[in-house]
Design a protein around this motif. Sequence first.
Motif, mmCIF file in Angstrom:
data_model
loop_
_atom_site.group_PDB
_atom_site.id
_atom_site.type_symbol
_atom_site.label_atom_id
_atom_site.label_comp_id
_atom_site.label_asym_id
_atom_site.label_seq_id
_atom_site.Cartn_x
_atom_site.Cartn_y
_atom_site.Cartn_z
ATOM 1 N N GLU A 77 0.822 -1.119 -0.017
ATOM 2 C CA GLU A 77 -0.031 -0.073 -0.168
ATOM 3 C C GLU A 77 1.052 1.176 -0.114
ATOM 4 N N SER A 79 0.901 5.359 -0.353
ATOM 5 C CA SER A 79 -0.055 6.670 -0.470
ATOM 6 C C SER A 79 0.933 8.026 -0.454
ATOM 7 N N ARG A 80 0.032 9.139 -0.935
ATOM 8 C CA ARG A 80 1.083 10.049 -0.822
ATOM 9 C C ARG A 80 -0.186 11.204 -0.351
ATOM 10 N N VAL A 99 -5.146 13.111 -0.299
ATOM 11 C CA VAL A 99 -4.468 11.818 -0.009
ATOM 12 C C VAL A 99 -5.014 11.290 -1.400
ATOM 13 N N TYR A 100 -3.499 10.352 -2.124
ATOM 14 C CA TYR A 100 -3.746 9.783 -3.206
ATOM 15 C C TYR A 100 -3.263 8.445 -2.668
ATOM 16 N N TYR A 101 -3.971 7.281 -3.140
ATOM 17 C CA TYR A 101 -3.816 5.898 -2.838
ATOM 18 C C TYR A 101 -3.102 5.187 -4.142
ATOM 19 N N LEU A 102 -2.503 3.969 -3.729
ATOM 20 C CA LEU A 102 -1.979 3.320 -4.673
ATOM 21 C C LEU A 102 -2.698 3.129 -6.296
ATOM 22 N N GLN A 104 -4.602 5.352 -7.597
ATOM 23 C CA GLN A 104 -4.502 6.776 -8.066
ATOM 24 C C GLN A 104 -3.074 6.717 -8.584
#
Length: 166
Positions: A77, A79-80, A99-102, A104
């Motif tokens: 996982e 995230s940014r 929040v950007y997850y995998l 995206q």
Amino acid sequence: MSDAFGKIVGFMLASVLLFIVPLTFYAGRQQNLTQLYIINESMQFIESVKNTGVITEEIYRGFEDSVYGVSGRYKIELSRIHYEYNMDKVGDYVKTEKVYYLPQLEEEMEENGQIEFLEGDYVYLRVTRIGKGLIECMSDCCMLGNIVPENEVISFYGGYVKNESY
């Protein structure tokens, strides 16, 4: 008759001591080494991202291969978190986060060939065990302890992106 019973019990005890106990010892040792390897790979990957501000597809696939190459099954996982400070109607600054997850981030990687982080972003990586390797399964079958839990977080690492690629 009792002599045969003693020999059978002795044989079973010897087989436990000679085969099963060392198997559980080595399963625990392999589990520790696997965890250390994944932690090391995670730290190298995230430190590279924090220093350069970029994840190329080649670097990410190499990290995936190194994690998926060890025994067991794992989930990655990534995230940014991007923070923005905007002024509201009263004149105060309001901190907002995106929040950007995998999924995206992988979509951005497919479009651009890389993921670019801005200075001040935060990047986090979590590697979770979702399955067991062969030796862990054999150790669990022997019921001698050293049972590997499901959904165990192996590595959680992240930090502030400095973006120092000159």
